[in-house]
Motif scaffolding. Structure first.
Motif, PDB file in Angstrom:
ATOM      1  N   PHE A   1       0.816  -1.203   0.000  1.00  0.00           N
ATOM      2  CA  PHE A   1       0.000   0.000   0.000  1.00  0.00           C
ATOM      3  C   PHE A   1       0.853   1.258   0.000  1.00  0.00           C
ATOM      4  O   PHE A   1       1.492   1.597   0.999  1.00  0.00           O
ATOM      5  CB  PHE A   1      -0.920  -0.023   1.227  1.00  0.00           C
ATOM      6  CG  PHE A   1      -1.849   1.149   1.309  1.00  0.00           C
ATOM      7  CD1 PHE A   1      -2.607   1.539   0.220  1.00  0.00           C
ATOM      8  CD2 PHE A   1      -1.983   1.855   2.494  1.00  0.00           C
ATOM      9  CE1 PHE A   1      -3.468   2.623   0.296  1.00  0.00           C
ATOM     10  CE2 PHE A   1      -2.852   2.932   2.590  1.00  0.00           C
ATOM     11  CZ  PHE A   1      -3.590   3.315   1.478  1.00  0.00           C
ATOM     12  N   SER A   2       0.863   1.967  -1.132  1.00  0.00           N
ATOM     13  CA  SER A   2       1.672   3.182  -1.245  1.00  0.00           C
ATOM     14  C   SER A   2       0.920   4.442  -0.855  1.00  0.00           C
ATOM     15  O   SER A   2       1.526   5.475  -0.572  1.00  0.00           O
ATOM     16  CB  SER A   2       2.160   3.335  -2.687  1.00  0.00           C
ATOM     17  OG  SER A   2       1.063   3.594  -3.555  1.00  0.00           O
ATOM     18  N   GLY A   3      -0.417   4.382  -0.869  1.00  0.00           N
ATOM     19  CA  GLY A   3      -1.208   5.577  -0.634  1.00  0.00           C
ATOM     20  C   GLY A   3      -1.532   6.329  -1.908  1.00  0.00           C
ATOM     21  O   GLY A   3      -2.141   7.403  -1.864  1.00  0.00           O
ATOM     22  N   GLY A   4      -1.137   5.768  -3.064  1.00  0.00           N
ATOM     23  CA  GLY A   4      -1.474   6.368  -4.349  1.00  0.00           C
ATOM     24  C   GLY A   4      -2.891   6.031  -4.765  1.00  0.00           C
ATOM     25  O   GLY A   4      -3.607   5.297  -4.076  1.00  0.00           O
ATOM     26  N   ALA A   5      -3.301   6.553  -5.908  1.00  0.00           N
ATOM     27  CA  ALA A   5      -4.686   6.379  -6.360  1.00  0.00           C
ATOM     28  C   ALA A   5      -5.051   4.918  -6.551  1.00  0.00           C
ATOM     29  O   ALA A   5      -6.141   4.474  -6.159  1.00  0.00           O
ATOM     30  CB  ALA A   5      -4.900   7.150  -7.664  1.00  0.00           C
ATOM     31  N   ASP A   6      -4.155   4.131  -7.144  1.00  0.00           N
ATOM     32  CA  ASP A   6      -4.471   2.737  -7.443  1.00  0.00           C
ATOM     33  C   ASP A   6      -4.577   1.888  -6.185  1.00  0.00           C
ATOM     34  O   ASP A   6      -5.569   1.178  -5.979  1.00  0.00           O
ATOM     35  CB  ASP A   6      -3.416   2.152  -8.385  1.00  0.00           C
ATOM     36  CG  ASP A   6      -3.372   2.848  -9.732  1.00  0.00           C
ATOM     37  OD1 ASP A   6      -4.379   3.489 -10.097  1.00  0.00           O
ATOM     38  OD2 ASP A   6      -2.343   2.751 -10.414  1.00  0.00           O
ATOM     39  N   SER A   7      -3.555   1.936  -5.336  1.00  0.00           N
ATOM     40  CA  SER A   7      -3.582   1.086  -4.148  1.00  0.00           C
ATOM     41  C   SER A   7      -4.641   1.565  -3.150  1.00  0.00           C
ATOM     42  O   SER A   7      -5.186   0.760  -2.394  1.00  0.00           O
ATOM     43  CB  SER A   7      -2.199   1.025  -3.484  1.00  0.00           C
ATOM     44  OG  SER A   7      -1.784   2.281  -3.020  1.00  0.00           O
ATOM     45  N   SER A   8      -4.963   2.852  -3.158  1.00  0.00           N
ATOM     46  CA  SER A   8      -6.019   3.357  -2.271  1.00  0.00           C
ATOM     47  C   SER A   8      -7.388   2.846  -2.718  1.00  0.00           C
ATOM     48  O   SER A   8      -8.233   2.497  -1.903  1.00  0.00           O
ATOM     49  CB  SER A   8      -6.011   4.887  -2.237  1.00  0.00           C
ATOM     50  OG  SER A   8      -4.818   5.369  -1.661  1.00  0.00           O
ATOM     51  N   PHE A   9      -7.602   2.815  -4.032  1.00  0.00           N
ATOM     52  CA  PHE A   9      -8.844   2.254  -4.559  1.00  0.00           C
ATOM     53  C   PHE A   9      -8.936   0.771  -4.206  1.00  0.00           C
ATOM     54  O   PHE A   9     -10.002   0.278  -3.796  1.00  0.00           O
ATOM     55  CB  PHE A   9      -8.902   2.435  -6.074  1.00  0.00           C
ATOM     56  CG  PHE A   9     -10.081   1.789  -6.734  1.00  0.00           C
ATOM     57  CD1 PHE A   9     -11.366   2.270  -6.525  1.00  0.00           C
ATOM     58  CD2 PHE A   9      -9.905   0.689  -7.558  1.00  0.00           C
ATOM     59  CE1 PHE A   9     -12.469   1.664  -7.138  1.00  0.00           C
ATOM     60  CE2 PHE A   9     -10.989   0.080  -8.168  1.00  0.00           C
ATOM     61  CZ  PHE A   9     -12.270   0.562  -7.952  1.00  0.00           C
ATOM     62  N   LEU A  10      -7.837   0.061  -4.334  1.00  0.00           N
ATOM     63  CA  LEU A  10      -7.839  -1.360  -3.978  1.00  0.00           C
ATOM     64  C   LEU A  10      -8.075  -1.546  -2.476  1.00  0.00           C
ATOM     65  O   LEU A  10      -8.790  -2.467  -2.059  1.00  0.00           O
ATOM     66  CB  LEU A  10      -6.525  -2.001  -4.403  1.00  0.00           C
ATOM     67  CG  LEU A  10      -6.398  -3.512  -4.211  1.00  0.00           C
ATOM     68  CD1 LEU A  10      -7.579  -4.258  -4.820  1.00  0.00           C
ATOM     69  CD2 LEU A  10      -5.077  -4.021  -4.786  1.00  0.00           C
ATOM     70  N   LEU A  11      -7.509  -0.671  -1.661  1.00  0.00           N
ATOM     71  CA  LEU A  11      -7.746  -0.735  -0.218  1.00  0.00           C
ATOM     72  C   LEU A  11      -9.233  -0.548   0.082  1.00  0.00           C
ATOM     73  O   LEU A  11      -9.807  -1.245   0.930  1.00  0.00           O
ATOM     74  CB  LEU A  11      -6.927   0.332   0.496  1.00  0.00           C
ATOM     75  CG  LEU A  11      -6.975   0.280   2.030  1.00  0.00           C
ATOM     76  CD1 LEU A  11      -6.099  -0.849   2.545  1.00  0.00           C
ATOM     77  CD2 LEU A  11      -6.510   1.607   2.637  1.00  0.00           C
ATOM     78  N   LYS A  12      -9.860   0.406  -0.618  1.00  0.00           N
ATOM     79  CA  LYS A  12     -11.288   0.640  -0.429  1.00  0.00           C
ATOM     80  C   LYS A  12     -12.099  -0.597  -0.788  1.00  0.00           C
ATOM     81  O   LYS A  12     -13.028  -0.977  -0.062  1.00  0.00           O
ATOM     82  CB  LYS A  12     -11.727   1.825  -1.287  1.00  0.00           C
ATOM     83  CG  LYS A  12     -13.236   2.105  -1.275  1.00  0.00           C
ATOM     84  CD  LYS A  12     -13.735   2.547   0.081  1.00  0.00           C
ATOM     85  CE  LYS A  12     -15.198   2.967   0.022  1.00  0.00           C
ATOM     86  NZ  LYS A  12     -15.694   3.423   1.344  1.00  0.00           N
ATOM     87  N   THR A  13     -11.747  -1.251  -1.889  1.00  0.00           N
ATOM     88  CA  THR A  13     -12.506  -2.443  -2.282  1.00  0.00           C
ATOM     89  C   THR A  13     -12.231  -3.613  -1.340  1.00  0.00           C
ATOM     90  O   THR A  13     -13.110  -4.450  -1.134  1.00  0.00           O
ATOM     91  CB  THR A  13     -12.191  -2.837  -3.737  1.00  0.00           C
ATOM     92  OG1 THR A  13     -10.783  -3.019  -3.909  1.00  0.00           O
ATOM     93  CG2 THR A  13     -12.679  -1.756  -4.694  1.00  0.00           C
ATOM     94  N   LEU A  14     -11.051  -3.665  -0.758  1.00  0.00           N
ATOM     95  CA  LEU A  14     -10.801  -4.672   0.280  1.00  0.00           C
ATOM     96  C   LEU A  14     -11.724  -4.435   1.464  1.00  0.00           C
ATOM     97  O   LEU A  14     -12.272  -5.378   2.047  1.00  0.00           O
ATOM     98  CB  LEU A  14      -9.334  -4.615   0.728  1.00  0.00           C
ATOM     99  CG  LEU A  14      -8.315  -5.302  -0.178  1.00  0.00           C
ATOM    100  CD1 LEU A  14      -6.904  -4.901   0.235  1.00  0.00           C
ATOM    101  CD2 LEU A  14      -8.474  -6.821  -0.115  1.00  0.00           C
ATOM    102  N   HIS A  15     -11.887  -3.175   1.815  1.00  0.00           N
ATOM    103  CA  HIS A  15     -12.807  -2.821   2.898  1.00  0.00           C
ATOM    104  C   HIS A  15     -14.238  -3.233   2.547  1.00  0.00           C
ATOM    105  O   HIS A  15     -14.946  -3.826   3.378  1.00  0.00           O
ATOM    106  CB  HIS A  15     -12.734  -1.323   3.150  1.00  0.00           C
ATOM    107  CG  HIS A  15     -13.794  -0.790   4.052  1.00  0.00           C
ATOM    108  ND1 HIS A  15     -13.876  -1.102   5.394  1.00  0.00           N
ATOM    109  CD2 HIS A  15     -14.851   0.034   3.794  1.00  0.00           C
ATOM    110  CE1 HIS A  15     -14.916  -0.491   5.924  1.00  0.00           C
ATOM    111  NE2 HIS A  15     -15.522   0.203   4.975  1.00  0.00           N
ATOM    112  N   LEU A  16     -14.650  -2.971   1.306  1.00  0.00           N
ATOM    113  CA  LEU A  16     -15.998  -3.334   0.879  1.00  0.00           C
ATOM    114  C   LEU A  16     -16.199  -4.851   0.829  1.00  0.00           C
ATOM    115  O   LEU A  16     -17.305  -5.344   1.059  1.00  0.00           O
ATOM    116  CB  LEU A  16     -16.287  -2.729  -0.502  1.00  0.00           C
ATOM    117  CG  LEU A  16     -16.358  -1.200  -0.580  1.00  0.00           C
ATOM    118  CD1 LEU A  16     -16.504  -0.745  -2.022  1.00  0.00           C
ATOM    119  CD2 LEU A  16     -17.520  -0.679   0.270  1.00  0.00           C
ATOM    120  N   SER A  17     -15.132  -5.573   0.542  1.00  0.00           N
ATOM    121  CA  SER A  17     -15.246  -7.033   0.448  1.00  0.00           C
ATOM    122  C   SER A  17     -15.402  -7.683   1.810  1.00  0.00           C
ATOM    123  O   SER A  17     -15.950  -8.778   1.934  1.00  0.00           O
ATOM    124  CB  SER A  17     -14.016  -7.615  -0.257  1.00  0.00           C
ATOM    125  OG  SER A  17     -12.877  -7.593   0.606  1.00  0.00           O
TER     126      SER A  17
END
Length: 268
Positions: A23-39
């Motif tokens: 997790f870098s905190g950039g747009a891509d990994s932040s979006f993936l972090l959000k979807t991990l949260h949603l999952s």
């Protein structure tokens, strides 16, 4: 279309059951972090801290993980202690990524997480990325790429989901500012970071200082170039960057281009 991709991505993550995210905190990994949260799966976000990392990215990463209620861990990496990295060969990215993948794999194994993930997307295949080979060696998965997400789709959906990173400028590691073959040192990295921080005060969303030793090559968005060419701006930039040790300061007339240092790889 993007809604169906999002649903497919979330189902893909659910099937994983647990994962460690680079997790870098950039747009891509932040979006993936959000979807991990949603999952709803068990997840750990891991951010690497080194001289290659802009300080602001660490703060952003920590705040986002806290907002999503996902455990966050910061690891210290020592790329500049590796001579093969410092020499800045064409394998630089591979060397860095391999060590980080090794650490993430160890964390996943000890914490009983099933997978290690990164934020690569479908557009990343268009550039020279030796780090992908390291990820493959450690069986790191790229869910955004697997689900077919482009950079634009990630930003569009990030905006819809209320992510503050939807329009965050890309922030690749500072080693990308140096031409292959030029040694990477701590002092050179700090100089580049300081030069870019100064130039960002002019209001640019994308700014790069490519470091050639005595010369700095500035890249900004093409439609912003004229902002640097006023007499006051030009004189202040020259004065400031020369004080940092650059004898020559140039401006790339093409404007900011992601991966511009890889042009030398495409020469016939």
């Amino acid at each position: 279309m993007t809604d169906s991709k999002l649903a497919r991505l979330i189902e893909l993550l659910k099937d994983m059951e647990s994962a460690v995210l680079a997790f870098s905190g950039g747009a891509d990994s932040s979006f993936l972090l959000k979807t991990l949260h949603l999952s709803g799966i068990r997840a750990l976000a891991v951010t690497a801290d080194s001289e290659l990392t802009p300080r602001s990215d660490l703060l952003i990463a920590g705040n986002l993980a806290k907002d999503f209620g996902i455990e966050h861990r910061i690891i210290q990496t020592q790329e500049l202690a590796t001579e093969d990295f410092v020499r800045n060969t064409l394998e630089r990215c591979y060397i860095c990524k391999k060590e980080r993948c090794r650490i993430l794999s160890d964390i996943a194994s000890s914490g009983h997480y099933r997978f290690v993930l990164d934020g690569s997307n479908a557009d990343d295949a268009d550039d020279y990325r030796p780090g992908k080979r390291a990820a493959a060696e450690y069986h790191v998965r790229s869910p955004l790429e697997e689900a077919g997400f482009t950079k634009k789709e990630i930003r569009d959906l990030s905006r819809q989901l209320g992510l503050s990173t939807w329009n965050k400028p890309s922030s690749p590691c500072l080693a990308t500012r140096f031409p292959y073959g030029r040694r990477i040192t701590g002092s050179a990295l700090r100089r580049v970071a300081a030069a870019e921080a100064f130039l960002s005060t002019f209001g640019f969303s994308e700014i790069r200082v490519r470091d050639y030793g005595d010369m700095a090559r500035i890249e900004v968005d093409a439609d912003k170039i004229e902002r640097l060419l006023t007499a006051d701006s030009r004189n202040l930039i020259l004065e400031t960057l020369r004080a940092m040790g650059y004898l020559f300061v140039s401006l790339d007339l093409e404007g900011y281009t992601s991966g511009s240092m890889n042009r030398v790889l495409r020469k016939e």
